[in-house]
Design an enzyme around this catalytic site. Structure first.
Site, mmCIF file in Angstrom:
data_model
loop_
_atom_site.group_PDB
_atom_site.id
_atom_site.type_symbol
_atom_site.label_atom_id
_atom_site.label_comp_id
_atom_site.label_asym_id
_atom_site.label_seq_id
_atom_site.Cartn_x
_atom_site.Cartn_y
_atom_site.Cartn_z
ATOM 1 N N HIS A 153 -2.980 -2.874 -9.402
ATOM 2 C CA HIS A 153 -3.931 -2.146 -8.687
ATOM 3 C C HIS A 153 -5.112 -3.130 -8.417
ATOM 4 O O HIS A 153 -5.679 -3.797 -9.506
ATOM 5 C CB HIS A 153 -4.242 -0.745 -9.039
ATOM 6 C CG HIS A 153 -4.758 0.354 -8.098
ATOM 7 N ND1 HIS A 153 -6.065 0.125 -7.584
ATOM 8 C CD2 HIS A 153 -4.103 0.909 -7.156
ATOM 9 C CE1 HIS A 153 -6.378 1.003 -6.763
ATOM 10 N NE2 HIS A 153 -5.192 1.697 -6.248
ATOM 11 N N ASP A 183 2.494 5.180 -7.343
ATOM 12 C CA ASP A 183 3.667 4.998 -6.421
ATOM 13 C C ASP A 183 4.986 4.535 -7.440
ATOM 14 O O ASP A 183 6.182 4.874 -6.883
ATOM 15 C CB ASP A 183 3.782 3.912 -5.647
ATOM 16 C CG ASP A 183 2.876 4.052 -4.344
ATOM 17 O OD1 ASP A 183 3.056 5.193 -3.743
ATOM 18 O OD2 ASP A 183 1.813 3.161 -4.134
ATOM 19 N N HIS A 197 0.900 -1.265 0.047
ATOM 20 C CA HIS A 197 -0.026 0.008 0.029
ATOM 21 C C HIS A 197 1.047 1.187 0.033
ATOM 22 O O HIS A 197 1.871 1.512 -1.005
ATOM 23 C CB HIS A 197 -0.709 -0.144 1.070
ATOM 24 C CG HIS A 197 -2.036 0.926 1.420
ATOM 25 N ND1 HIS A 197 -2.253 1.862 0.309
ATOM 26 C CD2 HIS A 197 -3.116 1.039 2.342
ATOM 27 C CE1 HIS A 197 -3.326 2.528 0.764
ATOM 28 N NE2 HIS A 197 -3.722 2.147 1.854
HETATM 29 N N1 CMC Z 1 4.059 -7.595 -9.876
HETATM 30 C C1 CMC Z 1 3.827 -8.825 -10.491
HETATM 31 N N2 CMC Z 1 2.803 -9.470 -10.359
HETATM 32 C C2 CMC Z 1 1.533 -8.745 -10.052
HETATM 33 C C3 CMC Z 1 1.822 -7.578 -9.437
HETATM 34 C C4 CMC Z 1 3.018 -6.870 -9.487
HETATM 35 N N3 CMC Z 1 3.258 -5.878 -8.847
HETATM 36 N N4 CMC Z 1 0.449 -7.193 -8.987
HETATM 37 C C5 CMC Z 1 -0.104 -8.095 -9.361
HETATM 38 N N5 CMC Z 1 0.350 -9.439 -10.003
HETATM 39 C C6 CMC Z 1 -0.218 -10.366 -10.223
HETATM 40 C C7 CMC Z 1 -0.697 -11.331 -9.380
HETATM 41 O O1 CMC Z 1 0.526 -12.368 -8.816
HETATM 42 C C8 CMC Z 1 -1.692 -12.078 -9.924
HETATM 43 O O2 CMC Z 1 -1.336 -13.233 -10.836
HETATM 44 P P1 CMC Z 1 -2.034 -14.387 -11.029
HETATM 45 O O3 CMC Z 1 -3.350 -14.014 -11.511
HETATM 46 O O4 CMC Z 1 -1.357 -15.027 -11.924
HETATM 47 O O5 CMC Z 1 -1.913 -15.108 -9.578
HETATM 48 C C9 CMC Z 1 -2.405 -10.955 -10.593
HETATM 49 O O6 CMC Z 1 -1.528 -10.010 -11.062
HETATM 50 C C10 CMC Z 1 -3.501 -10.483 -9.868
HETATM 51 O O7 CMC Z 1 -3.165 -9.458 -8.962
HETATM 52 P P2 CMC Z 1 -3.452 -9.717 -7.419
HETATM 53 O O8 CMC Z 1 -2.378 -9.874 -6.182
HETATM 54 O O9 CMC Z 1 -4.651 -10.738 -7.274
HETATM 55 O O10 CMC Z 1 -4.107 -8.278 -7.261
HETATM 56 P P3 CMC Z 1 -4.668 -7.540 -5.937
HETATM 57 O O11 CMC Z 1 -5.539 -6.653 -6.405
HETATM 58 O O12 CMC Z 1 -4.725 -8.569 -4.792
HETATM 59 O O13 CMC Z 1 -3.253 -6.797 -5.435
HETATM 60 C C11 CMC Z 1 -1.757 -4.924 -5.460
HETATM 61 C C12 CMC Z 1 -3.242 -5.261 -5.782
HETATM 62 C C13 CMC Z 1 -1.508 -3.589 -5.460
HETATM 63 C C14 CMC Z 1 -1.329 -5.461 -3.838
HETATM 64 C C15 CMC Z 1 -0.971 -5.598 -6.196
HETATM 65 O O14 CMC Z 1 -0.797 -5.249 -7.724
HETATM 66 C C16 CMC Z 1 0.852 -5.408 -5.849
HETATM 67 O O15 CMC Z 1 1.398 -6.157 -4.904
HETATM 68 N N6 CMC Z 1 1.256 -4.368 -6.543
HETATM 69 C C17 CMC Z 1 2.697 -4.130 -6.005
HETATM 70 C C18 CMC Z 1 2.737 -3.077 -4.775
HETATM 71 C C19 CMC Z 1 2.132 -1.751 -5.209
HETATM 72 O O16 CMC Z 1 2.591 -1.095 -6.067
HETATM 73 N N7 CMC Z 1 1.202 -1.190 -4.259
HETATM 74 C C20 CMC Z 1 0.718 0.064 -4.457
HETATM 75 C C21 CMC Z 1 -0.662 0.433 -4.842
HETATM 76 S S1 CMC Z 1 -1.227 1.789 -5.433
HETATM 77 C C22 CMC Z 1 -1.020 2.920 -4.032
HETATM 78 C C23 CMC Z 1 -1.974 2.342 -3.129
HETATM 79 O O17 CMC Z 1 -3.222 2.611 -2.915
HETATM 80 O O18 CMC Z 1 -1.425 2.055 -2.054
#
Ligand code: CMC
Length: 402
Positions: free
Chosen positions: A279, A335, A240
């Site tokens: 996201h 970010d 986050h």
């Molecule tokens: N790098 C690689 N793979 C990713 C990433 C990433 N940054 N984000 C998502 N994925 C993959 C994930 O492994 C999944 O793949 P599969 O379907 O094969 O298992 C698919 O994409 C869907 O992702 P998810 O994890 O189910 O998505 P989520 O909605 O649960 O998580 C998130 C959202 C923001 C936590 C995630 O995208 C992430 O960890 N991003 C990196 C951290 C980041 O930049 N966070 C800041 C978010 S924006 C500012 C804020 O509001 O905080």
């Protein structure tokens, strides 16, 4: 009873109706109270937008003046807050300090505590209730920058700086961070404006993890200082608000643009995370990321380009063309670039989440106020679970356990 499927991560659970922020994640749209973020970033400023988020409409000139006056007047820290912050070690993470500082404020303003003042303190909606809420809102927004600057300076063993009169919200913040002593100091107007735009972009983002935490905590009718402290704790994690810090650590570890393709392969093998991408709501580029990139250009004219910029751009280019990221609709979020700006402005790396938390106090308060005043009162947030543990078992004395 009867619950069979858990909605892990709240993928499909709406817990409140809200009039504050609208996101269309497929189209990459973000609006505060109906106003597109792109218009606000150009024509408004952080404090005016704060008023809009909290009270629902753009302020008149006199409302704006009064709001700014109240916020800035409340920016001076309570004497006890100074003693509290002085207790932290030089190597404490500034988000730990900030979180504790917000929680500590709760003990300094007993008038804000529904446990002491009556449980309807914030839910009556009458003039006294609204005035009390306003006071806590001014205090929390005003003191956010002061506590953040104190968290920065205490780690260097430096004196705290009293918020100056006559500067803008971000100007005062930069002054409190950087002021060296007696000599005249004024922050760069370009950096002051850039920080104001970044604060505006970070002011709210509907029910992300930290805002949900604030509302969940606030739903027990705890004082707003404790609820904001809970939000801070939730924001701190690398998925986050800690992602801006994680992006820079990732870019440093990649080392050079040449190493980007190998890093991307590691991400695809799930050995690494591409911080600053992806996201829960946006399935296209985060609209804030375009404004952040424009802001970066302005800042780099003053500070010079960050040495990690080329690696970041190469990473962006490679990821956006790669099937893995296209298929999963992963694009840069707010970010991805903000950390490069903060780094070039000289903020320490572990301070970046603080720069996210300070403006987000506004969004948290807007949602807290809305929930407190919603028709029908507050319903405590108490989700259910799907129990999958053992059914009834008889206690086994310790000598008889195998
Ligand atoms: N790098 C690689 N793979 C990713 C990433 C990433 N940054 N984000 C998502 N994925 C993959 C994930 O492994 C999944 O793949 P599969 O379907 O094969 O298992 C698919 O994409 C869907 O992702 P998810 O994890 O189910 O998505 P989520 O909605 O649960 O998580 C998130 C959202 C923001 C936590 C995630 O995208 C992430 O960890 N991003 C990196 C951290 C980041 O930049 N966070 C800041 C978010 S924006 C500012 C804020 O509001 O905080």
């Amino acid at each position: 009873k009867g619950l069979r499927i858990a909605d892990k991560g709240f993928l499909n659970t709406a817990v409140i109706t809200s009039e504050i922020t609208y996101i269309d994640g497929d189209a990459g749209v973000l609006r505060y109270r109906g106003y597109p973020i792109e218009q606000l970033a150009v024509h408004s400023n952080f404090l005016e937008t704060s008023y809009l988020l909290i009270y629902g409409s753009l302020p008149t000139r006199s409302q704006s003046k009064l709001f700014e006056h109240e916020v800035m007047q409340h920016s001076i820290a309570h004497h006890d807050a100074e003693s509290l912050l002085r207790a932290f070690r030089y190597d404490s993470h500034p988000m730990s300090i900030l979180t504790s500082a917000f929680a500590g404020l709760g003990s300094m303003y007993s008038e804000a505590n529904p446990s002491l003042q009556g449980q309807t303190l914030y839910t009556k909606g009458d003039a006294a209730c609204l005035a009390n809420m306003d006071k806590q809102i001014y205090r929390l927004i005003g003191k956010a920058t002061t506590l953040a600057a104190m968290a920065y300076r205490v780690r260097q063993g430096r004196k705290f700086v009293t918020p100056p009169a006559g500067l803008s919200y971000t100007g005062s913040f930069l002054y409190q961070m950087d002021h060296l002593g007696e000599e005249e100091y004024k922050p760069s107007p370009v950096l002051e404006k850039a920080l104001d735009v970044l604060f505006l972009l970070h002011a709210d983002h509907e029910l992300n993890a930290s805002c949900t935490t604030v509302l969940q905590t606030g739903s027990s009718l705890v004082d707003p200082y404790s609820a904001i402290a809970a939000g801070c704790a939730s924001l701190y994690g690398p998925l986050h608000g800690g992602a801006n810090e994680a992006v820079i650590r990732m870019l440093i570890s990649i080392g050079s643009p040449d190493n980007v393709p190998a890093f991307v392969e590691q991400v695809k093998r799930r050995e690494k995370v591409l911080s600053g991408f992806g996201h829960r709501v946006y399935k296209t580029s985060d609209p804030r990321s375009f404004i952040v990139r424009k802001t970066a250009d302005e800042v780099f004219k003053v500070t010079g380009k960050d040495e990690l910029l080329e690696t970041a751009m190469r990473l962006h280019e490679v990821a956006m063309k790669d099937e893995y990221f296209i298929k999963r609709k992963l694009a840069p979020n707010v970010d991805f670039c903000s950390g490069l700006i903060y780094r070039s402005m000289g903020f320490p790396l572990d301070f970046f989440p603080v720069l996210f938390a300070v403006p987000r106090v506004v969004g948290w308060l807007a949602h807290w106020r809305q929930m407190m005043l919603q028709p029908g009162g507050v319903k405590i947030w108490r989700p259910r679970q799907v129990y999958v543990g053992p059914s009834v078992r008889d206690y086994v004395p310790v000598d008889e356990r195998g």
